[in-house]
Design an enzyme around this catalytic site. Structure first.
Site, PDB file in Angstrom:
ATOM      1  N   LYS A 139       0.873  -1.173   0.000  1.00  0.00           N
ATOM      2  CA  LYS A 139       0.000   0.000   0.000  1.00  0.00           C
ATOM      3  C   LYS A 139       0.907   1.219   0.000  1.00  0.00           C
ATOM      4  O   LYS A 139       1.609   1.462   0.979  1.00  0.00           O
ATOM      5  CB  LYS A 139      -0.909  -0.010   1.230  1.00  0.00           C
ATOM      6  CG  LYS A 139      -1.876   1.156   1.274  1.00  0.00           C
ATOM      7  CD  LYS A 139      -2.890   0.969   2.376  1.00  0.00           C
ATOM      8  CE  LYS A 139      -3.796   2.162   2.571  1.00  0.00           C
ATOM      9  NZ  LYS A 139      -3.802   3.206   1.582  1.00  0.00           N
TER      10      LYS A 139
ATOM     11  N   ARG B  57      -9.363  10.197  -6.871  1.00  0.00           N
ATOM     12  CA  ARG B  57     -10.271   9.073  -6.625  1.00  0.00           C
ATOM     13  C   ARG B  57     -11.729   9.487  -6.545  1.00  0.00           C
ATOM     14  O   ARG B  57     -12.625   8.666  -6.653  1.00  0.00           O
ATOM     15  CB  ARG B  57      -9.872   8.302  -5.362  1.00  0.00           C
ATOM     16  CG  ARG B  57      -9.851   9.155  -4.121  1.00  0.00           C
ATOM     17  CD  ARG B  57      -9.465   8.312  -2.955  1.00  0.00           C
ATOM     18  NE  ARG B  57     -10.650   8.097  -2.120  1.00  0.00           N
ATOM     19  CZ  ARG B  57     -10.630   7.457  -0.961  1.00  0.00           C
ATOM     20  NH1 ARG B  57      -9.516   6.930  -0.520  1.00  0.00           N
ATOM     21  NH2 ARG B  57     -11.717   7.334  -0.262  1.00  0.00           N
TER      22      ARG B  57
ATOM     23  N   GLU C 283      -1.061   4.665  -8.211  1.00  0.00           N
ATOM     24  CA  GLU C 283      -0.649   5.591  -7.160  1.00  0.00           C
ATOM     25  C   GLU C 283       0.313   6.621  -7.748  1.00  0.00           C
ATOM     26  O   GLU C 283       1.280   6.258  -8.412  1.00  0.00           O
ATOM     27  CB  GLU C 283       0.045   4.798  -6.049  1.00  0.00           C
ATOM     28  CG  GLU C 283       0.097   5.534  -4.733  1.00  0.00           C
ATOM     29  CD  GLU C 283      -1.174   5.349  -3.900  1.00  0.00           C
ATOM     30  OE1 GLU C 283      -2.096   4.654  -4.369  1.00  0.00           O
ATOM     31  OE2 GLU C 283      -1.239   5.900  -2.796  1.00  0.00           O
TER      32      GLU C 283
ATOM     33  N   LYS D 132      -7.572  -3.323   3.076  1.00  0.00           N
ATOM     34  CA  LYS D 132      -6.306  -2.612   3.336  1.00  0.00           C
ATOM     35  C   LYS D 132      -5.863  -2.963   4.746  1.00  0.00           C
ATOM     36  O   LYS D 132      -6.685  -3.053   5.671  1.00  0.00           O
ATOM     37  CB  LYS D 132      -6.448  -1.100   3.143  1.00  0.00           C
ATOM     38  CG  LYS D 132      -7.534  -0.443   3.954  1.00  0.00           C
ATOM     39  CD  LYS D 132      -7.629   1.032   3.613  1.00  0.00           C
ATOM     40  CE  LYS D 132      -8.820   1.655   4.328  1.00  0.00           C
ATOM     41  NZ  LYS D 132      -9.137   2.996   3.861  1.00  0.00           N
TER      42      LYS D 132
END
Lengths: 288, 618
Positions: B295, B320, B345, B474
């Site tokens: 992540k 997003r 990302e 996550k």
């Protein structure tokens, strides 16, 4: 009223006084004037030689069918409350708010309407306003409202037919209006009502976040305190050159007075001020 | 505008989702084009008026009212639009002249309409000597309580007849779109004068784009879909090709025309989000069903390339939430030279090494992107999903197949600015736990400092908008924790207004005056509603001083409240007295049990700075 709220021993000794009646203590003259807040509420004017000080206590300059109208008492020093001492508080016409309530009752005939209102003054005023608006059905009361409300009736305030909510069948409360202390409207007590619409009659309802925080669906801006326009107009009308501000949002009102060339200062009274925001009901309202 | 204002007002008090939908759908049914389309645009965040910023609204109100009174009011109400809507003093123009035959007095900054005029005739002038008490049936107020002043009703009617009617929603939207920056303040003031309180509130919410009435864009689209008995997902899919006031959408929903097609070559596709995983969740999950990735501590973006009607490649970058952020990253656009949609990302890479979020931050929210900035903060896209490849929508495919397509796509792109986010190999949750605890030795190598945990994605998961259950997880790195002492408190905003919910906290250090607390951060969430009430009560009872809206709360070695603060990272900061700044601090626990003297010391934070080499000021 003090006896009803605080019991027989609310004071060591008592003395009744009428509006306009003058008392003398040595050089000092004392007079009570209507404050327009609730039944019997008074401002106290204290005069010594050429100086007159008026302590307003809680007051409002809007009309209220349940109590004597507010009087402006010209004075040198005016001690004003400031519950709604910010220019965002402009209450509007209470009769319009009651119309909103009646419109909602008409829209949801299958639901009960629960109106949170302080049991001293506000509840009786809301009932009287409903009657003025032509609503003549019985109005239901939470147990904690009964004693004070009956006292109002005994003093000649016409409130129409009132019934206790207690003991009613759930289905029979559809389409009715019940008044209850604010704390009760979020209580399990409300389970006896069919799909209740929760209303709250308070000047705080002017600010949306306040209504949402309490989970109010129908905010009714009805206040027994003067709004900002009322406070500032009253201060001007007294002609006082010095203003002491207490009990609420002192800062803004003190600032306003100074911009008008008036001497002003906040009175930080212990036990008043911020905590009042929550208008916490006295303990005896929490029960029943 | 009034019908729209009424809708917003009712929605703001309505807690139930189904009732909200009913209110919205009823509005769309009862309201004509184009008003309802602009309402839908407002509720989905599709409108933005670039000149109408909060600062402009502040200027308007401080121009019309006393700035000090505005400041106190705003602090109390906690919402700019609502504060201004409530306290807006209307300017009564023509009626004073026409009714009273003398020039209108200057409007008072602190009063409602007509207030000055009334007070000019108020009993203030009556000598105290002649009358000792004067009954005032009148509230002496303007827009206020109102029932007493006799002259007011007549003049009020007069005003309603003479003033223009309040604007419609379409008028407001179309005017705002064409109006120049210099004309805007005057126009807004005129509308504020014409509208009632609810109307003013709705207008300001609309122009500043900060609705916050508990309506998601998804809910508004669902309500529109309900109008025609359609599936909200259909509306979602065609949405990127639609634009306000959505005449084609409503025509389709009402059965008057065909389904609109999406012709935008670079549409935004609603992103898929992950749930935070809890320890208990692992028991029900099979490691073999999942693929793990790092992540990254950057910015989630969607990079879309497509061919326009001339066959030219167009590229756009979206945040997003679907905000077009292409303008801030012109240096990445040439790299997006193949039609397709990458989910990935945004990071800053220097000599192939991922920089921390603090560094990336220098590239965010820039209006002007200088060559120097581009050179010193080279932008990079780390790709982890492919939503479309050429003309093909891949979102229905299982993740494992999309991943294979992504690997091929990135290879074909062959661009240094775009690479693959590697997978993390593991065969058990224990193995993954170890990798998460030490990313450097588990494959992240030199980039480990920019890893903020791991992502778990089901091999068979389709790409679904929103936060579907059980598909993506996550698993963030554990936060740092310190015990700090509450020093100052301020009232919150929005839902928390009136509650003291913004807390400045400090830790001990040795200063000139011996042991003292130095502020190290501010937090305004992390606590439960019940804890908020407790802290609020504590603040009110333990205030030692007030500085405007800020309360100085008791913080002595034996008196005060210790807060356990969780945070994600530390950076050196010359702007803070303590020299450190926390990232994402929040209150994790209230330590009523702990005396302030036992709270942490600044040295503890400084040690964290030293041990964590990644943390350096940008």
């Amino acid at each position: 009223m003090m006896r009803l709220r605080y019991g027989d021993n609310f004071a060591a000794s008592t003395q009744a006084i009428a509006y306009g009646e003058e008392l003398r203590l040595g050089d000092v003259k004392i007079k009570f004037h209507p404050a327009g807040h609730v039944l019997g509420s008074a401002q106290i004017a204290v005069t010594c030689k050429d100086t007159c000080i008026v302590a307003s206590g809680d007051y409002k300059d809007a009309s209220d069918p349940t109590c004597a109208p507010f009087e402006v008492v010209p004075c040198d020093v005016f001690i004003t409350e400031a519950t709604f001492g910010l220019p965002v508080f402009r209450h509007g016409n209470a009769a319009d708010e009651v119309k909103k309530l009646l419109a909602s009752v008409a829209l949801f005939p299958e639901r009960a309407h629960l109106v949170g209102a302080y049991s001293l003054g506000k509840a009786q005023r809301v009932i009287a306003l409903l009657r003025e608006a032509g609503y003549d059905a019985p109005i239901y009361l939470h147990g904690a409202m009964e004693a004070i409300t009956h006292y109002y009736q005994s003093r000649g305030v016409a409130l129409g037919e009132l019934r206790p909510a207690k003991g009613m069948k759930k289905a029979d409360l559809a389409g009715t209006i019940t008044l209850a202390p604010p704390s009760a409207t979020s209580d399990i007590w409300t389970r006896r009502f069919p799909d209740p619409v929760t209303a709250f009659a308070s000047g705080w309802m002017r600010v949306r976040a306040r209504a949402r925080q309490r989970g109010i669906e129908l905010p009714l801006v009805i206040s027994d305190h003067a709004d900002w326009d009322g406070l500032t107009a009253t201060i001007e009308a007294t002609g006082a050159g010095e203003i002491w501000v207490t009990h609420g949002q002192e800062d803004a009102l003190v600032h306003w007075c100074k911009t008008k060339g008036l001497a002003a200062r906040p009175l930080d009274l212990v036990g008043y001020g911020d905590e009042d925001e929550h208008e916490a009901p006295p303990a005896n309202e929490a029960e029943a | 505008m009034n019908r729209f204002a009424e809708l917003l007002d009712r929605l703001a008090y309505e807690p139930g989702r189904n009732n909200k939908l009913r209110l919205l759908t009823a509005y769309f049914r009862e309201t004509d084009d184009p008003d309802r389309g602009y309402a839908l645009a407002a509720l989905t965040g599709a409108l933005s008026f670039k000149h109408a910023k909060a600062g402009l609204i502040r200027d308007l109100i401080t121009d019309r009212a006393d700035p000090v009174l505005f400041g106190l009011s705003y602090d109390y109400v906690g919402d700019l639009s609502e504060t201004v809507a409530l306290m807006w003093p209307k300017r009564a123009v023509s009626r004073d002249e026409s009714l009273l035959g003398h020039p209108s007095p200057q409007p008072s900054p602190t009063r409602g309409e007509g207030a000055e005029q009334i007070s000019a005739r108020s009993p203030r002038k009556i000598s105290k000597a002649t009358i000792t008490a004067l009954s005032v049936p009148t509230p002496l107020a303007g827009e206020g309580q109102g029932e007493g002043y006799r002259g007011l009703d007549a003049s009020d009617d007069h005003r309603r007849h003479n003033n223009p009617p309040p604007p419609t929603l379409s008028e407001v939207v179309t005017t705002l779109r064409t109006l120049g920056k210099t004309e805007l303040p005057k126009q807004l003031a005129r509308w504020l004068d014409e509208l009632d309180e609810t109307g003013r509130w709705a207008l300001l919410k609309l122009v500043t784009g900060a609705m916050r009435i508990g309506i998601s864009a998804r809910l508004a689209k669902t309500a529109a879909a309900n109008l025609g008995g359609k599936d909200a997902h259909d509306v979602e899919l065609m949405w990127p090709g639609l634009s306000p006031p959505y005449l084609d959408l409503f025509a389709w929903l009402e059965g008057r025309s065909e389904k609109p097609v999406n012709r935008d070559p670079t549409p935004f596709r609603p992103v898929m989000l992950a749930h935070a995983i809890e320890d208990a969740d692992f028991a029900n999950l099979d490691p073999a069903d999942f693929i793990a990735e790092w992540k990254w501590d950057g910015i989630r973006v969607q990079a879309v390339s497509g061919r326009d009607e001339h066959g030219h490649i167009q590229a756009r970058l979206y945040s997003r939430t679907g905000e077009d952020i292409t303008g801030s990253f012109p240096d990445l656009v040439p790299s997006l030279h193949l039609p397709g949609t990458i989910d990935g990302e945004l990071l800053v890479l220097r000599e192939g090494r991922v920089q921390t979020f603090n560094v990336l931050q220098q590239r965010l929210n820039r209006k002007v992107v200088s060559p120097k900035l581009i050179k010193e903060y080279p932008i990079h896209l780390r790709a982890y999903d492919l939503l479309s490849d050429g003309e093909n929508d891949l979102r229905e495919l299982p993740f494992i197949e999309r991943r294979a397509r992504l690997e091929a796509f990135v290879k074909k792109l062959d661009d240094a600015r775009i690479d693959l986010s590697p997978t993390v190999t593991f065969d058990s949750w224990d193995a993954l736990t170890a990798a998460r605890a030490d990313p450097a030795s588990a494959g992240a190598g030199e980039d480990a400092d920019a890893v903020e945990g791991v992502m778990l994605k089901r091999r068979d998961a389709a790409y679904l908008p929103g936060r579907p259950k059980g598909q993506w997880w996550k698993w963030k790195r554990d936060p740092h924790l310190i015990d700090a002492v509450l020093m100052y408190a301020q009232r919150g905003h929005g839902k928390r207004s009136s509650y003291y919910s913004d807390y400045t906290f400090g830790v001990w250090t040795s200063g000139e005056d011996g042991e003292q607390l130095v502020p190290v951060g501010k937090a305004y969430f992390g606590f439960t509603d019940e804890e908020l009430l407790q802290i609020d009560r504590f603040v009110r009872r333990n205030t030692t001083e007030k500085f405007g809206p800020v309360r100085h709360v008791v913080h002595e070695p034996d008196q005060g409240l210790v807060l356990e603060v969780a945070f994600e990272g530390l950076a050196r900061s010359p702007r803070h007295k303590s020299g450190v700044a926390m990232r994402f601090p929040r209150i994790s626990r209230l330590r009523w049990d702990k005396p302030p003297r036992e709270a942490d010391r600044l040295e503890t934070l400084e040690r964290m700075l030293k041990s964590d080499a990644s943390i350096t000021a940008p």
